[in-house]
Design an enzyme around this catalytic site. Structure first.
Site, short mmCIF file in Angstrom:
data_model
loop_
_atom_site.label_atom_id
_atom_site.label_comp_id
_atom_site.label_asym_id
_atom_site.label_seq_id
_atom_site.Cartn_x
_atom_site.Cartn_y
_atom_site.Cartn_z
N ARG B 7 -11.81 40.28 41.08
CA ARG B 7 -10.76 40.66 42.04
C ARG B 7 -10.21 39.43 42.75
O ARG B 7 -9.03 39.37 43.08
CB ARG B 7 -11.27 41.69 43.05
CG ARG B 7 -12.35 41.16 43.95
CD ARG B 7 -12.72 42.14 45.05
NE ARG B 7 -13.99 41.78 45.65
CZ ARG B 7 -14.27 41.88 46.93
NH1 ARG B 7 -13.36 42.35 47.77
NH2 ARG B 7 -15.45 41.53 47.38
N GLU B 54 -1.99 56.63 47.98
CA GLU B 54 -2.01 56.08 46.63
C GLU B 54 -1.01 56.76 45.70
O GLU B 54 -0.41 56.13 44.82
CB GLU B 54 -3.42 56.19 46.03
CG GLU B 54 -4.48 55.40 46.80
CD GLU B 54 -4.95 56.11 48.08
OE1 GLU B 54 -5.59 55.45 48.91
OE2 GLU B 54 -4.68 57.32 48.26
#
Ligand code: TPP
Ligand code: MG
Lengths: 281, 311
Positions: B7, B54
């Site tokens: 990440r 989202e």
């Protein structure tokens, strides 16, 4: 707007209604009620308001339209066909195997469709994205979208409602087709989204309440939206589901069922009578 | 060996390629965790927080992409692939829009947050959607190159990144990354381990250990789960006759399933799958959880010996 222009628009809208019914009748499936309630708005947008060119449907500077209530594809396809994006003769292929006229708007197969839709709640978010892109690129195109009043029950709509004023998307004009009906009946009984105006106001939108079947009132609301800076505009249009066909008006049963041959003939007869009356005027 | 979370590499890649490519980055209130804040600091005018929303983020990404933007939409794998599944399917993949989903915190190595945040199903969910490409890079360099490949690829891509710092195994000067291509990283003739993500260094360690015991084990790094590299799998089956897959994902639906499908239809050989065995995760230290669920070099080595018995 001149009276003659209003009459012209009414004539086009009557033909759009006929095409939409032809699509649904030919497919023996589809959504006539909500298609008829937005036929006037879509006619006004595509024939009077939006900067679009049927010969150049992908022009990056064009205005955009998203049918958030995607089940009303028959109205959108009919307006696009009448406006010259594709042949009106193709309308009867709606929902048929092999046809490009998919049951819900498909931006990949239908010229003039700016965004695929059909899963309720999503279209308005896509419209936000388009409006945001316009801001990023400093383009002056406008984005229009229509939501169903039942669709307002989707949580994603309220995510979008929060989003558009936050990013000051004043290039976005949204409409609620306030016909008071959804599949299971009266929106206020199924799961009330009321009061719609106060909700959007409190989310930071400029809100206008108007009549969905009055071209002049609609146009002045759209112009007011264009002049509104720093926030998006929500035009709540009080409409009649099934508008223009006597036995379909204000009847939830016509949300998603197709007319049989007899009913179709009757509906076309009514609309032809309306057309004859308008031509006389 | 230096370690970096994939990440972190995602954030670095966005900041790097933000220079040369017109990318827009969206995040849903997790930019500090997904590392998109690295991009945000450098290009604030091209970063947009959608709040904790989202579904809206995914379809907004679709709208942006329909206007020509290359969009990265970032959240935890659980919420990107889980909460917003239908938005990804209908809003992004069906119209084949140019959205790259940067899904971080995939797998059990999320650690302490526990099962609700440990997505072990995302590859399976995403793999069934037409038009979707799935990349699960193993280390920092591969993550950076995967982001670049995703930018150059026209269409939706699901990029799967981890929270845990993992060994840096590839060299940016020499490593070639290509979507749809597995890479043979260790030679071998007795069996093949096909690994993805943080299981790649474990597979290398297993092969090294087995070499000490006289076994020649090939290792393939399979960063692209879809489209899966059929040729390299069939070749390994023909040349080594036994396959073990290794992934930080449910054995149902992920790399193991993808490889099994190719083998069954083209070149059936004995195989074993290392992954979480249809179980939810739990809270704990990442290394302890990886051990507990058998996501280790030791378990891979054990499964290689098992599969050899079936030959
Ligand atoms: C996410 C999602 N849930 C359910 C449906 C099925 N559906 C199609 S139309 C409709 C009712 C819509 O009512 P409204 O928004 O009021 O539309 P209108 O009256 O304008 O036709 C439903 C539930 C859908 N298309 N998408
Ligand atoms: Mg309604």
């Amino acid at each position: 707007m001149e009276t003659s222009r209003i009459t012209e628009l009414k004539l086009i809208a009557a033909n759009v209604r006929k095409d939409a019914l032809t699509a649904v009748h030919s497919a023996s499936s589809g959504h006539p009620g909500g298609s008829l309630s937005i036929a006037d708005l879509l006619t006004l947008l595509y024939f009077e308001v939006m900067n679009i060119d049927p010969k150049d449907p992908k022009n990056p500077d064009r205005d955009r339209f998203v049918l958030s209530k995607g089940h009303c594809a028959p109205a959108l396809y009919s307006v696009l066909a009448e406006r010259g994006f594709f042949p009106v003769d193709d309308i009867p292929t709606f929902r048929k195997t092999g046809s490009y006229l998919q049951g819900h708007p498909d931006m990949k197969s239908v010229p003039g469709v700016d965004m695929s839709s059909g899963s309720l709640g999503q279209g308005v978010c896509a419209a936000n994205g388009m409006a945001l892109a316009g801001k990023i690129d400093k383009k002056d195109y406008r984005v229009y979208t229509v939501l169903g009043d039942g669709e307002l029950q989707e949580g994603q709509v309220w995510e979008a409602a929060m989003y558009a004023p936050h990013y000051k998307l004043d290039n976005l004009t949204a409409f609620v087709d306030f016909n008071g009906l959804q599949i299971d009946g009266d929106i206020a009984e199924v799961m009330s989204p009321l009061p719609i105006d106060k909700k959007f106001e409190s989310f930071g939108w400029h809100v206008i309440v108007t009549d969905a079947h009055d071209f002049e009132a609609l146009l002045s609301a759209i112009n007011e939206a264009k002049e509104t800076k720093g926030k998006p505009t929500m035009i709540i249009m009080k409409s009649v589901k099934g508008k223009g066909v006597s036995f379909m008006e204000n009847n939830a049963a016509w949300h998603g069922s197709a007319p049989n041959d007899e009913q179709y003939a009757q509906a076309i007869k009514e609309l032809d009578a309306e057309i004859a009356k308008l031509k006389e005027a | 060996m230096a370690k970096t979370a994939t990440r972190e590499a995602y954030g670095m890649a966005l900041a790097e390629f933000g220079e040369s490519y017109d990318i827009v980055v969206l995040d849903a209130d997790l930019s500090k965790s997904t590392k998109t804040d690295t991009f945000k600091k450098k290009f604030p005018e091209r970063f947009f927080n959608t709040g904790i929303a989202e579904a809206n983020m995914m379809t907004t990404a679709a709208g942006l992409a329909s206007c020509g933007k290359i969009v990265f939409a970032s959240s935890f794998a659980m919420f990107a692939a889980g909460r917003a599944f239908e938005q990804v399917r209908n809003g992004i993949c069906y119209p084949n829009l140019n959205v790259k989903i940067g899904a971080t915190h995939a797998g059990i190595s999320v650690g302490e947050d526990g099962a609700t945040h440990q997505c072990l199903e995302d590859i399976g969910i995403m793999r069934t959607i037409p038009n979707m490409v799935i990349l699960n890079p193993a280390d920092k360099v591969e993550s950076i190159l995967a982001v670049e490949a995703a930018i150059k690829h026209e269409g939706p891509v699901y990029l799967r990144f981890g929270r845990l710092a993992v060994p840096e195994i590839f060299d940016r000067e020499t490593y070639k990354f290509e979507i749809g291509k597995g890479v043979e990283i260790m030679e071998g003739t007795d069996a093949t381990i096909i690994a993805t993500g943080l299981m790649v260094p474990e597979a290398m360690e297993a092969a090294a250990k087995l070499k000490g015991e006289g076994l020649s084990v090939r290792v393939i790094n399979m960063a692209t789960i879809k489209p899966i590299d059929k040729d390299i799998i069939v070749k390994a089956a023909k040349e080594t006759g036994a396959i073990v897959t290794a992934e930080e994902h449910n054995i149902i639906g992920g790399l193991g399933s993808a490889v099994a499908e190719v083998l069954a239809e083209n070149s059936p050989v004995p195989m074993k799958r290392v992954g979480t065995e249809d179980k939810f995760g739990q809270s704990g230290k990442p290394a302890e959880l990886l051990e507990l669920y058998g996501l280790t070099a030791a378990n891979i080595a054990k499964q290689v010996k098992e599969v050899l018995k079936m030959k």
